[in-house]
Write an enzyme that holds these catalytic residues in place. Structure first.
Site, PDB file in Angstrom:
ATOM      1  N   ASP A  77       0.871  -1.229  -0.155  1.00  0.00           N
ATOM      2  CA  ASP A  77       0.147  -0.080   0.167  1.00  0.00           C
ATOM      3  C   ASP A  77       0.873   1.275   0.066  1.00  0.00           C
ATOM      4  OD1 ASP A  77      -2.769   1.208   1.890  1.00  0.00           O
ATOM      5  OD2 ASP A  77      -2.065   2.036   0.063  1.00  0.00           O
ATOM      6  N   SER A  78       0.593   2.175  -0.414  1.00  0.00           N
ATOM      7  CA  SER A  78       1.308   3.470  -0.785  1.00  0.00           C
ATOM      8  C   SER A  78       1.740   4.399   0.455  1.00  0.00           C
ATOM      9  CB  SER A  78       0.628   4.294  -1.866  1.00  0.00           C
ATOM     10  OG  SER A  78      -0.770   4.740  -1.490  1.00  0.00           O
ATOM     11  N   GLY A  79       0.947   4.195   1.591  1.00  0.00           N
ATOM     12  CA  GLY A  79       1.142   5.058   2.636  1.00  0.00           C
ATOM     13  C   GLY A  79       0.302   6.081   2.888  1.00  0.00           C
ATOM     14  N   GLY A  80      -0.536   6.480   1.877  1.00  0.00           N
ATOM     15  CA  GLY A  80      -1.588   7.633   2.049  1.00  0.00           C
ATOM     16  C   GLY A  80      -2.542   7.426   3.100  1.00  0.00           C
ATOM     17  N   ASP A 134      -2.457   8.295  -2.463  1.00  0.00           N
ATOM     18  CA  ASP A 134      -3.826   9.083  -2.814  1.00  0.00           C
ATOM     19  C   ASP A 134      -4.279   9.452  -1.383  1.00  0.00           C
ATOM     20  OD1 ASP A 134      -4.081   6.455  -1.469  1.00  0.00           O
ATOM     21  OD2 ASP A 134      -6.166   6.177  -1.761  1.00  0.00           O
ATOM     22  N   GLN A 175     -11.364   7.027  -5.852  1.00  0.00           N
ATOM     23  CA  GLN A 175     -11.977   7.565  -4.410  1.00  0.00           C
ATOM     24  C   GLN A 175     -13.299   8.423  -4.946  1.00  0.00           C
ATOM     25  OE1 GLN A 175     -10.782   7.529  -1.727  1.00  0.00           O
ATOM     26  NE2 GLN A 175      -8.832   6.869  -1.783  1.00  0.00           N
ATOM     27  N   ASP A 180      -7.910  -7.166   1.027  1.00  0.00           N
ATOM     28  CA  ASP A 180      -6.877  -7.230   2.095  1.00  0.00           C
ATOM     29  C   ASP A 180      -7.477  -6.868   3.395  1.00  0.00           C
ATOM     30  OD1 ASP A 180      -6.239  -4.263   1.480  1.00  0.00           O
ATOM     31  OD2 ASP A 180      -5.331  -4.666   3.758  1.00  0.00           O
ATOM     32  N   CYS A 196     -13.407 -27.428  10.379  1.00  0.00           N
ATOM     33  CA  CYS A 196     -12.156 -27.058  10.032  1.00  0.00           C
ATOM     34  C   CYS A 196     -11.312 -28.112   9.939  1.00  0.00           C
ATOM     35  CB  CYS A 196     -11.664 -25.853  10.602  1.00  0.00           C
ATOM     36  SG  CYS A 196     -10.244 -25.030  10.104  1.00  0.00           S
ATOM     37  N   CYS A 217      -7.679 -27.187   9.518  1.00  0.00           N
ATOM     38  CA  CYS A 217      -6.612 -26.796   9.842  1.00  0.00           C
ATOM     39  C   CYS A 217      -5.750 -27.222  11.013  1.00  0.00           C
ATOM     40  CB  CYS A 217      -6.519 -25.063   9.849  1.00  0.00           C
ATOM     41  SG  CYS A 217      -6.884 -24.658  11.800  1.00  0.00           S
ATOM     42  N   CYS A 235      -7.261 -26.730  14.367  1.00  0.00           N
ATOM     43  CA  CYS A 235      -8.418 -27.383  14.593  1.00  0.00           C
ATOM     44  C   CYS A 235      -8.060 -28.934  14.499  1.00  0.00           C
ATOM     45  CB  CYS A 235      -9.565 -27.070  13.492  1.00  0.00           C
ATOM     46  SG  CYS A 235      -9.983 -25.256  13.665  1.00  0.00           S
ATOM     47  N   HIS A 238      -5.329 -20.255  12.187  1.00  0.00           N
ATOM     48  CA  HIS A 238      -6.520 -20.597  12.002  1.00  0.00           C
ATOM     49  C   HIS A 238      -7.441 -19.804  11.167  1.00  0.00           C
ATOM     50  CE1 HIS A 238     -10.917 -22.103  11.949  1.00  0.00           C
ATOM     51  NE2 HIS A 238     -11.150 -20.798  12.649  1.00  0.00           N
TER      52      HIS A 238
HETATM   53  O1  LIG Z   1      -8.493   4.629   0.316  1.00  0.00           O
HETATM   54  C1  LIG Z   1      -7.429   4.035   0.474  1.00  0.00           C
HETATM   55  N1  LIG Z   1      -6.159   4.162  -0.032  1.00  0.00           N
HETATM   56  C2  LIG Z   1      -5.210   3.725   0.264  1.00  0.00           C
HETATM   57  N2  LIG Z   1      -5.129   2.557   1.426  1.00  0.00           N
HETATM   58  C3  LIG Z   1      -6.391   2.317   1.956  1.00  0.00           C
HETATM   59  C4  LIG Z   1      -6.288   1.317   2.919  1.00  0.00           C
HETATM   60  C5  LIG Z   1      -7.475   1.144   3.558  1.00  0.00           C
HETATM   61  N3  LIG Z   1      -7.823   0.474   4.584  1.00  0.00           N
HETATM   62  C6  LIG Z   1      -9.163   0.480   4.922  1.00  0.00           C
HETATM   63  N4  LIG Z   1      -9.785   0.112   6.068  1.00  0.00           N
HETATM   64  C7  LIG Z   1      -9.454  -0.714   6.838  1.00  0.00           C
HETATM   65  C8  LIG Z   1     -10.104  -1.040   7.807  1.00  0.00           C
HETATM   66  N5  LIG Z   1      -9.430  -1.974   8.994  1.00  0.00           N
HETATM   67  C9  LIG Z   1     -10.672  -2.921   9.611  1.00  0.00           C
HETATM   68  C10 LIG Z   1     -10.053  -3.950  10.488  1.00  0.00           C
HETATM   69  C11 LIG Z   1      -9.237  -3.123  11.581  1.00  0.00           C
HETATM   70  C12 LIG Z   1      -8.589  -1.820  11.244  1.00  0.00           C
HETATM   71  C13 LIG Z   1      -9.164  -1.268  10.080  1.00  0.00           C
HETATM   72  N6  LIG Z   1      -9.711   1.488   4.086  1.00  0.00           N
HETATM   73  C14 LIG Z   1      -8.641   1.859   3.327  1.00  0.00           C
HETATM   74  C15 LIG Z   1      -8.811   2.876   2.227  1.00  0.00           C
HETATM   75  C16 LIG Z   1      -7.570   3.147   1.457  1.00  0.00           C
END
Ligand SMILES: O=c1nc[nH]c2cc3[nH]c(NCCN4CCCCC4)nc3cc12
Length: 372
Positions: free
Chosen positions: A93-96, A147, A190, A267, A305, A307, A310, A336
């Site tokens: 992921d890009s870090g934004g 982004d 977006q 992810d 399961c 795995c 389990c 698991h």
């Molecule tokens: O708009 C995004 N641009 C770049 N990376 C992203 C990563 C993201 N991760 C999430 N949500 C993560 C939600 N997560 C759920 C489980 C607990 C921790 C947070 N939205 C995102 C949107 C973006």
């Protein structure tokens, strides 16, 4: 070309697709769930265990690896694959998103984002060009454009300004990207929860002709039905012959609903995060092991399961490990939960093949305890 998507089959009943993503480190069958290895490790799992559960690709984070140990060290090690001993595909992921949600945000400008590190409070600046330079150093197979993920809720004006900046940044990322033959750069769409804004962002980003596209700006606190609605009108705007990645998702219901609405890649930190709290995703719904009722329960975490966890341990033993704060607890629950989600995706791929994804959703939801 670094990334090549092969559309194998479109589901007759829904927007679901079966596909393959060919990368320099191997082929990924989609729809796919990507375990998250934020700091160059999927917490508590070895690469061998990840292969055992048939993990095809993992995710890592530009923001975290830039701050620690530094992308130049990873480059010196020969890149992220070598550094972490993972020879299958990696997406970074890009870090934004991480800057906005983790760092002590100082300010966003057209140039980039100034922030304080969540580790030691030191001041940093990441521009679209810097985010690409870091990912080029890491050598991941799929890299993400830098982004701005608008928060939820956010008003129309904010979302419009933010998506238009994201488009300008996407152009700068495309220009800055060096290794186009070994690393595929995905654009991120977006537009918040506004249909016209999603249409504008989808048009502007897909015009830049990336090898794959993500739907950003979701899973940021909006109700699930609203996320599903946004997907319903956004994925049809994305090219059929390119992978579609929904970032930060998610839970079993969101994975199924996302696939039905045309998403190929997901992810989420959820499986390994809740594992460290002794919570398991099972075929009968969530099991939180610290509950007293499991004290002398000598049955497996999930009776359906097969795995390693389990097959070899009981709830009573897992509860003991968790209460005793034993490291093995996090390992066995993580193993698991990842296995459970990867198996769910395998079952979804099977259901698409057999054109019975809606029946599969109905059966899964009834057993897991979700409302349809
Ligand atoms: O708009 C995004 N641009 C770049 N990376 C992203 C990563 C993201 N991760 C999430 N949500 C993560 C939600 N997560 C759920 C489980 C607990 C921790 C947070 N939205 C995102 C949107 C973006």
């Amino acid at each position: 070309m670094a990334i090549k998507y092969e559309l194998i089959k479109e589901c007759k009943q829904t927007g679901a697709r079966l596909g393959k993503i060919h990368t320099p480190h191997g082929t990924i069958e989609t729809p796919i769930f990507m375990p998250v290895g934020t700091q160059a490790t999927v917490k508590s799992m070895t690469p061998e265990e990840l292969k055992e559960i048939e993990s095809q690709i993992i995710l890592s984070n530009t923001y975290h690896l830039y701050l620690r140990p530094g992308h130049d060290l990873v480059e010196k090690a020969g890149g992220l694959h070598k550094f972490m001993n993972w020879d299958r595909p990696i997406l970074t992921d890009s870090g934004g998103f991480q800057v906005f949600s983790l760092g002590d945000l100082r300010k966003i400008s057209e140039e980039g984002v100034e922030f304080r590190s969540h580790i030691d409070g030191s001041k940093h600046f990441i521009s679209p060009e810097k985010a690409i330079e870091i990912q080029n150093s890491l050598g991941s197979d799929i890299i993400m454009a830098f982004d701005e993920c608008a928060p939820y809720p956010a008003d129309r004006e904010y979302v419009k300004n933010s998506l238009e900046r994201t488009t300008r940044w996407a152009k700068r990322c495309k220009k800055a990207h060096k290794n186009t033959d070994t690393q595929g750069l995905f654009g991120i769409i977006q537009g918040g929860i506004y249909k016209d804004m999603r249409e504008q962002s989808a048009k502007e980003i897909t015009e830049l002709d990336f090898p794959g596209y993500a739907v950003g700006g979701l899973s940021v606190g909006e109700p699930k039905p609203l996320m599903y609605e946004v997907l319903e009108y956004t994925t049809p705007l994305m090219p059929k012959n390119k992978p579609r990645y929904l970032m930060g998702v998610g839970s079993p219901d969101c994975l199924i609903e996302g696939v039905i609405r045309g998403i190929d890649m997901f992810d989420c930190v959820l499986p390994t995060r809740i594992a460290r709290n002794g919570t398991a995703m099972t075929s009968q719904g969530r099991v939180t092991i610290k509950q007293a009722r499991f004290y002398d329960d000598f049955t497996p975490l999930d009776p359906e399961c097969d795995c390693y966890t389990c097959r070899n341990y009981t709830k009573a033993y897992l509860r003991h490990l968790f209460k005793a704060n034993e490291i093995l607890s996090a390992r066995l629950f993580s193993y698991h939960n990842l296995y459970f989600l990867l198996k769910l995706m395998k079952n979804i791929r099977e259901a698409i093949k057999n054109d019975n994804l809606l029946d599969y959703r109905k059966e899964f939801f009834e057993k897991y305890g979700y409302e349809l």
